[in-house]
Design a protein around this motif. Structure first.
Motif, short mmCIF file in Angstrom:
data_model
loop_
_atom_site.label_atom_id
_atom_site.label_comp_id
_atom_site.label_asym_id
_atom_site.label_seq_id
_atom_site.Cartn_x
_atom_site.Cartn_y
_atom_site.Cartn_z
N VAL A 169 -33.61 -4.65 -15.01
CA VAL A 169 -34.37 -5.60 -14.20
C VAL A 169 -33.56 -6.87 -13.96
N ASP A 170 -33.27 -7.17 -12.69
CA ASP A 170 -32.57 -8.40 -12.34
C ASP A 170 -33.56 -9.58 -12.39
N TYR A 171 -33.04 -10.76 -12.73
CA TYR A 171 -33.91 -11.94 -12.79
C TYR A 171 -34.22 -12.49 -11.41
N ASN A 172 -33.18 -12.74 -10.63
CA ASN A 172 -33.33 -13.51 -9.39
C ASN A 172 -33.66 -12.58 -8.22
N MET A 173 -34.97 -12.42 -7.96
CA MET A 173 -35.43 -11.61 -6.83
C MET A 173 -36.50 -12.39 -6.07
N PRO A 174 -36.56 -12.22 -4.75
CA PRO A 174 -37.61 -12.92 -3.99
C PRO A 174 -38.99 -12.40 -4.36
N ALA A 217 -34.30 6.64 -15.25
CA ALA A 217 -34.09 5.20 -15.32
C ALA A 217 -34.41 4.57 -13.96
N LEU A 218 -34.81 3.30 -13.99
CA LEU A 218 -35.14 2.55 -12.78
C LEU A 218 -34.26 1.31 -12.70
N VAL A 219 -33.61 1.11 -11.55
CA VAL A 219 -32.80 -0.08 -11.31
C VAL A 219 -33.55 -0.97 -10.33
N VAL A 220 -33.84 -2.21 -10.76
CA VAL A 220 -34.59 -3.14 -9.93
C VAL A 220 -33.70 -4.34 -9.61
N ASP A 221 -33.30 -4.45 -8.35
CA ASP A 221 -32.41 -5.55 -7.94
C ASP A 221 -32.50 -5.67 -6.43
N ASP A 222 -32.56 -6.90 -5.92
CA ASP A 222 -32.63 -7.07 -4.46
C ASP A 222 -31.27 -6.93 -3.80
N SER A 223 -30.20 -6.88 -4.61
CA SER A 223 -28.86 -6.68 -4.07
C SER A 223 -28.54 -5.19 -4.00
N THR A 269 -25.71 -3.86 -3.34
CA THR A 269 -24.43 -3.62 -4.02
C THR A 269 -24.63 -3.47 -5.52
N ALA A 270 -25.44 -4.36 -6.11
CA ALA A 270 -25.70 -4.30 -7.55
C ALA A 270 -26.45 -3.02 -7.91
N ARG A 271 -27.42 -2.64 -7.07
CA ARG A 271 -28.17 -1.40 -7.34
C ARG A 271 -27.25 -0.20 -7.27
N ARG A 272 -26.38 -0.19 -6.28
CA ARG A 272 -25.47 0.95 -6.11
C ARG A 272 -24.54 1.09 -7.31
N LEU A 273 -24.02 -0.04 -7.82
CA LEU A 273 -23.13 0.02 -8.97
C LEU A 273 -23.87 0.51 -10.22
N ALA A 274 -25.05 -0.08 -10.49
CA ALA A 274 -25.82 0.33 -11.67
C ALA A 274 -26.22 1.79 -11.56
N ARG A 275 -26.61 2.23 -10.38
CA ARG A 275 -26.99 3.64 -10.20
C ARG A 275 -25.81 4.55 -10.48
N HIS A 276 -24.64 4.18 -9.95
CA HIS A 276 -23.44 4.99 -10.18
C HIS A 276 -23.14 5.12 -11.66
N TRP A 277 -23.20 4.02 -12.39
CA TRP A 277 -22.91 4.05 -13.82
C TRP A 277 -23.95 4.87 -14.57
N LEU A 278 -25.22 4.70 -14.23
CA LEU A 278 -26.27 5.46 -14.93
C LEU A 278 -26.14 6.95 -14.65
N GLU A 279 -25.83 7.32 -13.41
CA GLU A 279 -25.67 8.74 -13.09
C GLU A 279 -24.43 9.31 -13.76
N LEU A 280 -23.40 8.49 -13.92
CA LEU A 280 -22.22 8.92 -14.66
C LEU A 280 -22.60 9.26 -16.09
N TYR A 281 -23.56 8.52 -16.63
CA TYR A 281 -24.04 8.75 -17.98
C TYR A 281 -25.18 9.75 -18.02
N ARG A 282 -25.37 10.47 -16.91
CA ARG A 282 -26.25 11.63 -16.78
C ARG A 282 -27.75 11.30 -16.69
N PHE A 283 -28.11 10.03 -16.40
CA PHE A 283 -29.51 9.70 -16.17
C PHE A 283 -29.96 10.16 -14.79
#
Length: 307
Positions: free
Chosen positions: A175-180, A127-133, A135-149
């Motif tokens: 994919v986050d909407y608001n990115m530079p 899986a790929l997490v795309v976010d300029d934040s 903090t948001a990337r770290r949270l999504a990554r943690h949840w996805l890895e918890l689900y074994r991705f």
């Protein structure tokens, strides 16, 4: 094949899990009726198990102590119990239990089997997490890895395109909407030029915008949309539904291209593959060859086993 550990003192529920999960998914289950027996079953062999399915009320662990014990040795946990209240749910999720399933209906058993099957498949999925934040990337990554991705990250749309060019086997993009620079809409449109909806699941996320932004994401090619902040359980359910859709389409395509009796690629698959190979040979100035094999007395096979 890795094993599933089930710690459950009810013979009835053990039989149900064996039938609904073990036989349906074709996995090896190790049962234990107490916390002590469960810990003994995995002692020195934690890597042999991909998951622990735990009841909260056991003869030697009446208050859910088995959850902490299994998490401490590094075994992922799903709780399956007749005890249910919001306070307990929050406590378990805070401990990074993967899921919490009540023993209250046949639907719960089907959900449990689906969840375990999804966890097995996720281990082979990137899986790929795309976010300029960060903090948001770290949270999504943690949840996805918890689900074994397996998880990759990108802090911009441009970086995401580079990551996917390097790893085209990615099957899920958050994919986050608001990115530079390139926003989530533009990134989704760019990804859809290469990947169809049944090849790459794109889930748009945004902290605002509501229904109009959700509709726009979908129109640009996203499979789904989530509004931040989202519940972890909603996050997992949306992802599971979209990944199941990709798996089902892949299975249908594979079945359509194979002979039911022998499992060999059929005439349809031949034309799909041969067409691409022939085009590549012409482009590269190479010579293409085809071989035809005739099987003697094949009518006997048809007459015995079916066409």
């Amino acid at each position: 094949m890795q094993k599933l550990l089930v710690v459950e003192d009810s013979n009835v529920f053990r039989a149900i899990v064996e039938q609904q999960v073990g036989r349906q998914l074709g996995i090896d289950i190790v049962f234990a009726s107490t916390m002590a027996k469960g810990l003994a079953a995995v002692a020195g062999r934690v890597d042999d198990f991909f998951l622990a399915l735990l009841d909260l009320t056991l003869p030697d662990a009446p208050d859910g102590e088995v959850v902490d014990a299994m998490l401490e040795i590094g075994l992922p946990v799903v709780v399956f119990t007749s005890r249910y209240d919001d306070g307990l749910r929050e406590t378990l999720l805070a401990k990074n239990v993967i899921d919490y399933v009540p023993k209250d209906s046949p639907a719960s058993l089907r959900y449990l089997a689906s969840t375990i099957n999804r966890l097995l498949r996720n281990r082979e999925t990137t899986a790929l997490v795309v976010d300029d934040s960060a903090t948001a990337r770290r949270l999504a990554r943690h949840w996805l890895e918890l689900y074994r991705f397996n998880v990759r990250e990108a802090d911009s749309g441009e970086a995401a395109l580079a990551v996917i060019a390097d790893a085209p086997d990615i099957r899920l993009a958050i994919v986050d909407y608001n990115m530079p620079g390139m926003d989530g809409f533009e990134l989704t449109k760019r990804l859809r030029k290469t990947f169809d909806r049944d090849e790459l699941a794109i889930i748009g996320v945004s902290a605002g915008g509501g229904a109009p932004r959700s509709a726009k994401f979908i129109k640009y090619g996203a499979n789904d949309f989530l509004i931040k902040p989202y519940l972890r359980e909603e996050f997992f359910c949306r992802i599971s539904q979209n990944m199941d859709m990709l798996d089902n389409v892949r299975a249908l395509r594979d079945a359509a291209g194979r002979d039911f009796l022998t499992g060999l690629p059929n005439r349809r698959r031949f034309f799909e593959v041969a067409g691409a190979l022939y085009a590549a040979a012409r482009r590269d100035g190479a010579t293409a060859y085809a071989a035809m094999i005739d099987v003697d007395h094949f009518k006997r096979i048809n007459d015995t086993h079916g066409h």
